[in-house]
Design a protein around this motif. Structure first.
Motif, mmCIF file in Angstrom:
data_model
loop_
_atom_site.group_PDB
_atom_site.id
_atom_site.type_symbol
_atom_site.label_atom_id
_atom_site.label_comp_id
_atom_site.label_asym_id
_atom_site.label_seq_id
_atom_site.Cartn_x
_atom_site.Cartn_y
_atom_site.Cartn_z
ATOM 1 N N GLU A 44 -7.373 -6.076 7.078
ATOM 2 C CA GLU A 44 -6.448 -5.754 5.992
ATOM 3 C C GLU A 44 -6.979 -4.614 5.128
ATOM 4 N N MET A 45 -8.276 -4.603 4.865
ATOM 5 C CA MET A 45 -8.857 -3.553 4.031
ATOM 6 C C MET A 45 -8.834 -2.198 4.738
ATOM 7 N N VAL A 46 -9.099 -2.188 6.030
ATOM 8 C CA VAL A 46 -9.045 -0.932 6.786
ATOM 9 C C VAL A 46 -7.608 -0.418 6.818
ATOM 10 N N MET A 47 -6.660 -1.327 7.027
ATOM 11 C CA MET A 47 -5.255 -0.905 7.041
ATOM 12 C C MET A 47 -4.827 -0.394 5.662
ATOM 13 N N LEU A 48 -5.267 -1.050 4.590
ATOM 14 C CA LEU A 48 -4.957 -0.596 3.237
ATOM 15 C C LEU A 48 -5.572 0.772 2.973
ATOM 16 N N TYR A 49 -6.816 0.957 3.404
ATOM 17 C CA TYR A 49 -7.506 2.231 3.177
ATOM 18 C C TYR A 49 -6.821 3.370 3.930
ATOM 19 N N VAL A 50 -6.461 3.132 5.178
ATOM 20 C CA VAL A 50 -5.770 4.155 5.970
ATOM 21 C C VAL A 50 -4.394 4.443 5.368
ATOM 22 N N GLY A 51 -3.700 3.395 4.925
ATOM 23 C CA GLY A 51 -2.395 3.593 4.290
ATOM 24 C C GLY A 51 -2.506 4.415 3.019
ATOM 25 N N LEU A 52 -3.513 4.120 2.190
ATOM 26 C CA LEU A 52 -3.738 4.919 0.990
ATOM 27 C C LEU A 52 -4.129 6.348 1.347
ATOM 28 N N GLY A 53 -4.898 6.499 2.436
ATOM 29 C CA GLY A 53 -5.267 7.842 2.886
ATOM 30 C C GLY A 53 -4.048 8.660 3.278
ATOM 31 N N LEU A 54 -3.102 8.036 3.955
ATOM 32 C CA LEU A 54 -1.864 8.740 4.329
ATOM 33 C C LEU A 54 -1.023 9.057 3.092
ATOM 34 N N ALA A 55 -0.990 8.136 2.134
ATOM 35 C CA ALA A 55 -0.242 8.381 0.900
ATOM 36 C C ALA A 55 -0.858 9.537 0.111
ATOM 37 N N VAL A 56 -2.191 9.567 0.030
ATOM 38 C CA VAL A 56 -2.875 10.658 -0.677
ATOM 39 C C VAL A 56 -2.638 11.982 0.053
ATOM 40 N N LEU A 57 -2.734 11.975 1.359
ATOM 41 C CA LEU A 57 -2.483 13.187 2.139
ATOM 42 C C LEU A 57 -1.066 13.699 1.908
ATOM 43 N N ALA A 58 -0.089 12.797 1.944
ATOM 44 C CA ALA A 58 1.301 13.206 1.722
ATOM 45 C C ALA A 58 1.488 13.762 0.318
ATOM 46 N N SER A 59 0.881 13.115 -0.682
ATOM 47 C CA SER A 59 1.048 13.600 -2.056
ATOM 48 C C SER A 59 0.374 14.952 -2.256
#
Length: 92
Positions: A44-59
């Protein structure tokens, strides 16, 4: 020249650093918050981190930080040079 946040050697996607810059806090606290639950919920933490990474990249792609042009730097340096001040006589 500053390296891209996502391609630096000392970060993994630059999530904590980017969120710290955007919201104005020390990214160390967010890193510690990610490490603690990593032992109990690794997937769950790896998935959350990758999801936040994609959100930061998009922003960062949608709202890039403005780059200062070279002409601005020269004017700032010229203004920063010390100016001669007149020495006033002291009253006795």
């Amino acid at each position: 020249m500053k390296e891209n946040l996502f391609t630096r050697n000392d970060t993994i996607l630059g999530v904590c650093e980017a969120l710290g810059e955007d919201f104005g806090f020390n990214p160390l606290w967010l890193r510690l918050a990610f490490i603690a639950p990593l032992f109990w919920f690794p997937l769950e933490m790896v998935m959350l981190y990758v999801g936040l990474g994609l959100a930061v990249l998009a922003s960062r792609m949608i709202f890039p930080k403005p780059q200062a042009d070279a002409g601005t730097d020269v004017r700032v340096l010229e203004d920063a040079q010390p100016r001669e001040e007149k020495v006033l006589a002291k009253a006795a």
